[in-house]
Design an enzyme around this catalytic site. Structure first.
Site, PDB file in Angstrom:
ATOM      1  CG  HIS A 116      41.308  50.616  29.373  1.00 60.69           C
ATOM      2  ND1 HIS A 116      42.337  50.025  30.044  1.00 60.69           N
ATOM      3  CD2 HIS A 116      40.309  49.714  29.357  1.00 60.69           C
ATOM      4  CE1 HIS A 116      41.986  48.816  30.406  1.00 60.69           C
ATOM      5  NE2 HIS A 116      40.760  48.593  30.001  1.00 60.69           N
ATOM      6  CB  SER A 140      35.233  47.099  28.384  1.00 61.87           C
ATOM      7  OG  SER A 140      35.073  45.822  27.905  1.00 61.87           O
ATOM      8  CG  ASP A 174      37.860  44.990  40.029  1.00 63.77           C
ATOM      9  OD1 ASP A 174      36.997  45.090  39.154  1.00 63.77           O
ATOM     10  OD2 ASP A 174      39.003  45.471  39.940  1.00 63.77           O
ATOM     11  CB  ALA A 176      35.674  40.910  33.479  1.00 63.00           C
ATOM     12  CE  LYS A 224      20.518  32.827  37.688  1.00 66.98           C
ATOM     13  NZ  LYS A 224      20.695  32.085  38.931  1.00 66.98           N
ATOM     14  N   GLY A 306      39.232  39.981  47.490  1.00 69.97           N
ATOM     15  CA  GLY A 306      40.269  40.987  47.745  1.00 69.97           C
ATOM     16  C   GLY A 306      41.366  40.469  48.670  1.00 69.97           C
ATOM     17  CD  GLN A 307      41.363  36.613  53.503  1.00 71.40           C
ATOM     18  OE1 GLN A 307      40.325  36.038  53.137  1.00 71.40           O
ATOM     19  NE2 GLN A 307      41.836  36.499  54.740  1.00 71.40           N
TER      20      GLN A 307
HETATM   21  P1  NAI Z   1      39.235  37.760  38.710  1.00 67.55           P
HETATM   22  O1  NAI Z   1      38.431  36.699  38.025  1.00 67.55           O
HETATM   23  O2  NAI Z   1      40.680  37.529  38.922  1.00 67.55           O
HETATM   24  O3  NAI Z   1      38.587  38.046  40.146  1.00 67.55           O
HETATM   25  C1  NAI Z   1      37.229  38.443  40.264  1.00 67.55           C
HETATM   26  C2  NAI Z   1      36.891  38.647  41.742  1.00 67.55           C
HETATM   27  O4  NAI Z   1      36.782  37.376  42.367  1.00 67.55           O
HETATM   28  C3  NAI Z   1      37.935  39.438  42.527  1.00 67.55           C
HETATM   29  O5  NAI Z   1      37.284  40.354  43.359  1.00 67.55           O
HETATM   30  C4  NAI Z   1      38.651  38.397  43.360  1.00 67.55           C
HETATM   31  O6  NAI Z   1      39.050  38.941  44.610  1.00 67.55           O
HETATM   32  C5  NAI Z   1      37.562  37.374  43.554  1.00 67.55           C
HETATM   33  N1  NAI Z   1      38.116  36.030  43.708  1.00 67.55           N
HETATM   34  C6  NAI Z   1      38.780  35.305  42.778  1.00 67.55           C
HETATM   35  N2  NAI Z   1      39.142  34.123  43.268  1.00 67.55           N
HETATM   36  C7  NAI Z   1      38.717  34.103  44.556  1.00 67.55           C
HETATM   37  C8  NAI Z   1      38.763  33.135  45.607  1.00 67.55           C
HETATM   38  N3  NAI Z   1      39.364  31.960  45.458  1.00 67.55           N
HETATM   39  N4  NAI Z   1      38.204  33.455  46.780  1.00 67.55           N
HETATM   40  C9  NAI Z   1      37.600  34.649  46.970  1.00 67.55           C
HETATM   41  N5  NAI Z   1      37.504  35.602  46.018  1.00 67.55           N
HETATM   42  C10 NAI Z   1      38.060  35.319  44.836  1.00 67.55           C
HETATM   43  O7  NAI Z   1      39.057  39.163  37.983  1.00 67.55           O
HETATM   44  P2  NAI Z   1      38.698  39.462  36.455  1.00 67.55           P
HETATM   45  O8  NAI Z   1      37.237  39.299  36.245  1.00 67.55           O
HETATM   46  O9  NAI Z   1      39.629  38.686  35.581  1.00 67.55           O
HETATM   47  O10 NAI Z   1      39.082  41.026  36.353  1.00 67.55           O
HETATM   48  C11 NAI Z   1      40.441  41.431  36.451  1.00 67.55           C
HETATM   49  C12 NAI Z   1      40.576  42.939  36.414  1.00 67.55           C
HETATM   50  O11 NAI Z   1      40.255  43.391  35.114  1.00 67.55           O
HETATM   51  C13 NAI Z   1      39.688  43.745  37.355  1.00 67.55           C
HETATM   52  O12 NAI Z   1      40.503  44.643  38.065  1.00 67.55           O
HETATM   53  C14 NAI Z   1      38.737  44.512  36.440  1.00 67.55           C
HETATM   54  O13 NAI Z   1      38.374  45.793  36.919  1.00 67.55           O
HETATM   55  C15 NAI Z   1      39.601  44.645  35.210  1.00 67.55           C
HETATM   56  N6  NAI Z   1      38.799  44.905  34.018  1.00 67.55           N
HETATM   57  C16 NAI Z   1      38.800  46.179  33.517  1.00 67.55           C
HETATM   58  C17 NAI Z   1      38.105  46.472  32.357  1.00 67.55           C
HETATM   59  C18 NAI Z   1      38.078  47.869  31.826  1.00 67.55           C
HETATM   60  O14 NAI Z   1      37.581  48.068  30.729  1.00 67.55           O
HETATM   61  N7  NAI Z   1      38.578  48.856  32.534  1.00 67.55           N
HETATM   62  C19 NAI Z   1      37.349  45.427  31.629  1.00 67.55           C
HETATM   63  C20 NAI Z   1      37.385  44.138  32.270  1.00 67.55           C
HETATM   64  C21 NAI Z   1      38.108  43.889  33.409  1.00 67.55           C
END
Ligand code: NAI
Length: 349
Positions: A116, A140, A174, A176, A224, A306-307
């Site tokens: 991981h 994953s 970034d 999931a 999708k 990212g902001q």
């Molecule tokens: P999340 O749902 O918190 O955010 C997803 C994306 O949406 C981000 O880029 C965030 O900047 C953007 N975003 C969220 N709210 C926003 C808003 N109000 N305005 C603008 N942009 C917004 O992220 P999620 O899907 O919960 O993933 C969390 C982390 O888990 C990530 O770093 C991902 O790489 C990691 N992950 C790693 C896995 C692995 O196996 N290595 C598997 C699944 C997730």
């Protein structure tokens, strides 16, 4: 309890070394985990240290891997991680991709047989910091239903991109490919609350609002998101000759064997297309235009991806990071792990 970022990183590093990692691997892993906590992605921060420590102690992460690099063309290569530390291998893979993209304009590096690697946006930011576009995807363990199915096949298969801009804005997307992480379901369980009907399905494949009846997670946006999960699995699994789809190893099945996961990094030098300066200027223009879009009712502002994470990180660096007391207690203890994760189902239950 609130910890300073460096204090948290040091505690995680100590624990990982105690579990068996070299100082170099423990440094890289703890830095990336502290980055996730600082950005507010607590699902991929300190909460994972006990699981990693148990896997390291039981042999399911190779602490002395024979990592091999094979350049397969001017723009391509494969890094075989020998089931070593995912954080180290994913970082090495990105360093290789950056070198090749600087030389030849684009690079695709496949990493096979790694464990991981946490928040994959971290690796994209390495490319962005060098003025390049970084993209990453990884497999994953299977916990999401394919659209219309009642059994899990794909993982939460994340996808990420970061691009440079003139004022060094933190553009980094970034996510999931499931609507929600399993951790969020657990959170609802512990609070005795129901879950929205688009998060998960029960044993029959019906959408459920009961967090105790969850059998699998749902892809984002129906068919999708299912297609996106497949997209990620084709590039980071099938293409690299590692187990794919439903054959990907479960995180909690057997902690004594390596996970054999796949990940892919794609790096693009904007100089070879529109030109670096023009690309960065237009990125800054685009991000600023997004910030100036009139917000919808209930929203204070339109943010670019990212902001908000960067704002959280700046606050974390100044004020410290809130980490649950039980995690801090574990990190400060002499215990390596509490044997909590081995031979569990896909949700570690
Ligand atoms: P999340 O749902 O918190 O955010 C997803 C994306 O949406 C981000 O880029 C965030 O900047 C953007 N975003 C969220 N709210 C926003 C808003 N109000 N305005 C603008 N942009 C917004 O992220 P999620 O899907 O919960 O993933 C969390 C982390 O888990 C990530 O770093 C991902 O790489 C990691 N992950 C790693 C896995 C692995 O196996 N290595 C598997 C699944 C997730």
């Amino acid at each position: 309890m609130i910890l300073k970022r460096d204090q948290l990183r040091q505690l995680m590093k100590n624990k990982l070394m105690k579990a068996g990692l070299s100082e170099k691997d423990a440094n890289i892993t703890s830095e990336t985990l502290a980055y996730s906590d600082a950005r507010g992605w607590h699902s991929h921060g300190a909460v994972r240290v006990e699981y990693y420590s148990e896997r390291i102690a039981k042999g399911g992460i190779n602490t002395n891997p024979n990592i091999t690099w094979k350049k397969t063309g001017p723009c391509s290569g494969i890094l075989d991680g020998d089931n070593g530390v995912g954080f180290t291998i994913a970082r090495m893979g990105m360093q290789k991709a950056i070198e090749m993209a600087k030389e030849n304009g684009v690079a695709i590096v496949g990493m096979r047989r790694l464990s991981h690697s946490g928040s994959i946006g971290y690796y994209c930011e390495m490319a962005r910091d060098e003025g390049l576009i970084g993209i990453s995807m990884c497999q994953s363990d299977p916990m999401a239903v394919p659209f219309g199915g009642s059994e899990p096949y794909y993982g939460t298969n994340p996808i990420a991109i970061s691009a440079p801009s003139a004022n060094d804005e933190n553009m980094m997307f970034d996510m999931a490919t499931t609507v929600q992480a399993w951790g969020k379901v657990l959170d609802k369980r512990s609070k005795g609350e129901s879950i929205p009907s688009d998060w998960a399905v029960d044993e029959k494949g019906n959408p459920t609002t009961n967090p105790h009846e969850v059998n699998a997670l749902m892809p984002i946006a129906g068919a999708k998101g299912y297609g996106l999960m497949m997209f990620v699995d084709i590039l980071s699994g099938v293409l690299l000759g590692v187990p794919f789809g439903g054959h990907v190893s479960s995180m909690y099945h057997d902690l004594s064997v390596g996970r054999e996961l796949g990940q892919i990094h794609i790096v693009i030098d904007p100089e070879r297309f529109v030109g670096s300066e023009k690309f960065k200027e237009d990125m800054t223009k685009s991000l600023s235009e997004l910030n100036n879009i009139k917000p919808a009712p209930g929203y204070d502002k339109v943010y670019y991806p990212g902001q908000r994470g960067k704002i959280r990180e700046e606050k974390s660096n100044k004020d410290g990071i809130e980490i649950p007391d039980e995690i801090v207690k574990y990190l400060k203890s002499d215990d390596i792990h509490y044997n909590r994760y081995d031979h569990k189902n896909r949700f570690a239950e």
